[in-house]
Scaffold this active site. Structure first.
Site, short mmCIF file in Angstrom:
data_model
loop_
_atom_site.label_atom_id
_atom_site.label_comp_id
_atom_site.label_asym_id
_atom_site.label_seq_id
_atom_site.Cartn_x
_atom_site.Cartn_y
_atom_site.Cartn_z
N HIS A 1 83.49 96.20 6.03
CA HIS A 1 84.62 97.20 6.27
C HIS A 1 84.44 98.32 7.36
O HIS A 1 84.73 98.95 6.63
CB HIS A 1 84.68 96.93 4.71
N GLU B 1 79.87 83.79 13.72
CA GLU B 1 80.90 84.87 13.62
C GLU B 1 82.32 84.39 13.44
O GLU B 1 83.23 84.81 12.80
CB GLU B 1 81.02 85.18 15.58
N CYS C 1 90.91 88.18 21.68
CA CYS C 1 89.52 88.99 21.61
C CYS C 1 89.74 90.22 21.73
O CYS C 1 88.93 91.07 21.66
CB CYS C 1 88.29 88.72 21.40
ZN LIG Z 1 85.86 88.27 17.19
#
Ligand SMILES: [Zn+2]
Length: 120
Positions: free
Chosen positions: A68, A107, A24
């Site tokens: 975005h 997520e 990450c």
């Molecule tokens: Zn992530």
């Protein structure tokens, strides 16, 4: 009674405080799903708590800031974990949406968080 409305947005992020080598830490993207919940009493005349469209109107300005973009560049989201994004949304949404109760964020298809707003 609770009402909810669901939104999605696409954004890039990376996490600055994860251990060295964590995946990450690299820039990557998600299709975030945001479920916005309100709660309150159903008005006996209108039959609703409030107009569901109120949620869309209140969230749209925030959605426009997130969709975005690279989340790390947004003030308050320098460490854009799903927990911090949910809190960022909830705290900014509350003034425009007095019945706001919780933010549920996905997520990925299998992971996310629920932010329940503090009682007043
Ligand atoms: Zn992530």
């Amino acid at each position: 009674m609770e009402l909810f409305k669901t939104f999605t947005f696409e954004a890039a992020h990376w996490l600055p405080h994860v251990p060295a080598g964590h995946k990450c830490a690299r820039v990557h993207g998600h299709t975030y799903v945001v479920e916005i919940y309100t709660r309150g009493k159903v008005d006996p005349h209108t039959g609703w708590i409030h107009d569901l469209a109120d949620i869309k109107v209140a969230f749209e300005p925030l959605l426009n800031q997130l969709d975005h973009y690279q989340l790390n560049d947004i003030e308050g989201l320098e460490n854009p974990t799903v927990e911090n994004i949910a809190r960022w949304i909830g705290d900014r949404l509350k003034p425009a949406l007095p019945h706001l109760w919780k933010i549920k964020m996905w997520e990925t298809r299998s992971s996310g968080c629920v932010y329940t707003l503090p009682e007043e």
